[in-house]
Design an enzyme around this catalytic site. Structure first.
Site, short mmCIF file in Angstrom:
data_model
loop_
_atom_site.label_atom_id
_atom_site.label_comp_id
_atom_site.label_asym_id
_atom_site.label_seq_id
_atom_site.Cartn_x
_atom_site.Cartn_y
_atom_site.Cartn_z
N LYS A 44 0.80 -1.23 0.00
CA LYS A 44 0.00 0.00 0.00
C LYS A 44 0.83 1.28 0.00
O LYS A 44 0.37 2.34 0.45
CB LYS A 44 -0.99 0.04 1.20
CG LYS A 44 -1.80 -1.21 1.41
CD LYS A 44 -2.32 -1.83 0.17
CE LYS A 44 -3.42 -1.08 -0.51
NZ LYS A 44 -3.80 -1.78 -1.78
N TRP A 49 1.13 2.09 -8.75
CA TRP A 49 1.47 3.36 -9.41
C TRP A 49 2.84 3.23 -10.08
O TRP A 49 3.01 3.54 -11.27
CB TRP A 49 1.48 4.46 -8.34
CG TRP A 49 1.47 5.86 -8.83
CD1 TRP A 49 1.44 6.30 -10.13
CD2 TRP A 49 1.48 7.03 -8.01
NE1 TRP A 49 1.43 7.66 -10.16
CE2 TRP A 49 1.46 8.15 -8.88
CE3 TRP A 49 1.50 7.25 -6.62
CZ2 TRP A 49 1.46 9.46 -8.41
CZ3 TRP A 49 1.50 8.56 -6.16
CH2 TRP A 49 1.48 9.64 -7.03
N HIS A 98 7.17 -7.33 -2.43
CA HIS A 98 7.02 -6.75 -1.09
C HIS A 98 7.97 -7.44 -0.11
O HIS A 98 7.86 -7.21 1.10
CB HIS A 98 5.61 -7.00 -0.55
CG HIS A 98 4.51 -6.23 -1.21
ND1 HIS A 98 4.61 -4.93 -1.60
CD2 HIS A 98 3.23 -6.60 -1.51
CE1 HIS A 98 3.45 -4.53 -2.11
NE2 HIS A 98 2.62 -5.52 -2.08
N SER A 128 -4.69 2.80 4.23
CA SER A 128 -4.90 2.14 2.94
C SER A 128 -5.00 0.62 3.14
O SER A 128 -5.86 -0.05 2.56
CB SER A 128 -3.75 2.50 2.01
OG SER A 128 -3.95 1.96 0.74
N ARG A 247 -8.48 3.76 -4.21
CA ARG A 247 -9.41 4.29 -3.22
C ARG A 247 -9.44 5.81 -3.23
O ARG A 247 -10.40 6.41 -3.69
CB ARG A 247 -8.99 3.73 -1.84
CG ARG A 247 -10.02 3.83 -0.75
CD ARG A 247 -9.42 3.28 0.54
NE ARG A 247 -8.21 3.99 0.93
CZ ARG A 247 -8.19 5.07 1.69
NH1 ARG A 247 -9.29 5.55 2.20
NH2 ARG A 247 -7.03 5.68 1.97
P1 A3P Z 1 -5.19 4.65 -1.02
O1 A3P Z 1 -5.82 3.40 -0.46
O2 A3P Z 1 -4.70 5.56 0.06
O3 A3P Z 1 -6.06 5.36 -2.00
P2 A3P Z 1 -0.26 -0.42 -3.64
O4 A3P Z 1 -0.31 -0.32 -5.11
O5 A3P Z 1 1.12 -0.46 -3.08
O6 A3P Z 1 -1.15 -1.49 -3.13
O7 A3P Z 1 -0.84 0.96 -3.06
C1 A3P Z 1 -2.19 1.30 -3.24
C2 A3P Z 1 -2.37 2.76 -2.87
O8 A3P Z 1 -1.77 3.59 -3.89
C3 A3P Z 1 -3.83 3.15 -2.78
O9 A3P Z 1 -3.88 4.21 -1.82
C4 A3P Z 1 -4.07 3.67 -4.20
O10 A3P Z 1 -5.20 4.48 -4.33
C5 A3P Z 1 -2.77 4.45 -4.43
N1 A3P Z 1 -2.50 4.71 -5.84
C6 A3P Z 1 -2.47 3.84 -6.86
N2 A3P Z 1 -2.24 4.47 -8.02
C7 A3P Z 1 -2.12 5.80 -7.73
C8 A3P Z 1 -1.89 6.98 -8.51
N3 A3P Z 1 -1.76 6.93 -9.82
N4 A3P Z 1 -1.82 8.15 -7.86
C9 A3P Z 1 -1.96 8.22 -6.51
N5 A3P Z 1 -2.18 7.15 -5.73
C10 A3P Z 1 -2.26 5.93 -6.33
#
Ligand code: A3P
Length: 287
Positions: A44, A49, A98, A128, A247
């Protein structure tokens, strides 16, 4: 211990798509190549991204790959797809993980393979992860947020303690093949950070290509892209009605979830565990 997790050398891992044999293979037998690029995170922290950013950089800004192939096939997880990652002929291979530093692929040591380690404010990670645990069938459904944060602090969750993960990986700071990227800086200045990532990877993109990387990895774009938003995963594994995978995509959402008391408790532990740490993070300013 929850039946949804198994213990691998003292670290809990989710049983879903992952087993001790594959982790042992990843650790001891996976052959790293010097041109491999690893997208490493604590859960998270912005893995998805970074996966999309790296995919677009690899394709010189052409979004076709990101729009047609699911993220887990573009950048396979070493803990879930170790054999697929091993035989991939793609160059450079993009691989996500991870795993904590001490359990990571042994053949990485001494190689020139590059690691981008994305790190995020642990309070936002906890928020998250709390929603993620609620929407997936492969995590325990948390009873309450405060209880969940206590497990987060002790590291009694998959991939162990955030503190140990960050401190373990950041021991590589200063090495030529290691780059640390904060979620917060990426959020504040995506273009500037994409340029830094390109420089680290030795990849020159023209302005148009850089613009494309930034546009095609915006939160809104990725939220709508089926190849990035995990909507292809059946709802019995990820129930996006309970909470979407993409989210909020913001910084500081912890302020909407931590009570004053929980925040003070967390800060005290954070200061204690990160005392004397070699790097200052954007969120340290508010401590
Ligand atoms: P939130 O739950 O706070 O919205 P991972 O990919 O490591 O599982 O992390 C997921 C988190 O990264 C989520 O956070 C998700 O919304 C956020 N995320 C994914 N893509 C993103 C983007 N392009 N810009 C900003 N946040 C992003």
């Amino acid at each position: 211990m929850s039946k949804l997790f198994f213990d691998y050398k003292g670290i809990l891992l989710p049983c879903m798509g992952c087993n001790a044999e594959d982790i042992a293979f990843a650790e001891n037998e996976f052959q790293v190549r010097d041109d491999d690029i690893f997208n490493i995170t604590y859960p998270k922290s912005g893995t998805t991204w970074m996966t999309d950013i790296l995919s677009l950089i690899k394709k010189n800004g052409d979004p076709t790959w990101n729009k047609t192939v699911p993220n887990w096939d573009r950048v396979p997880w070493i803990e879930n797809h170790v054999h697929k990652a091993q035989v991939s002929e793609e160059q450079p291979r993009l691989i996500a993980s991870h795993l904590p530093r001490h359990l990571f692929v042994k053949s990485f040591d001494g190689s020139k393979a590059k690691v981008i380690y994305t790190v995020r404010n642990p309070k936002d990670v906890a928020v998250s992860l709390y929603y993620f645990a609620k929407m997936t069938s492969f995590y325990e459904d948390p009873e309450g947020f405060d209880e969940f944060v206590k497990d987060f602090i002790t590291g009694d969750i998959p991939f162990g303690s955030w503190f140990d993960h960050v401190k373990g990986w950041l021991e590589m700071l200063g090495k030529d093949n290691f780059m640390v990227q904060t979620y917060e800086d990426l959020h504040k200045d995506p273009r500037g950070r994409v340029l830094k990532i390109c420089k680290f990877l030795g990849k020159e993109l023209d302005d148009k290509a850089v613009d494309s990387v930034v546009e095609n990895t915006s939160f809104q774009f990725m939220k709508e892209n089926q190849m990035s938003n995990y909507s292809l995963v059946p709802s019995n594994y990820m129930d996006q009605e309970k909470s979407p995978f993409m989210r909020k995509g913001t910084t500081g959402d912890w302020k909407n979830h931590f009570t004053i008391a929980l925040n003070e408790y967390f800060d005290k532990i954070y200061k204690d565990k990160m005392q004397g740490f070699c790097m200052k993070f954007p969120w340290d300013e508010n401590l």
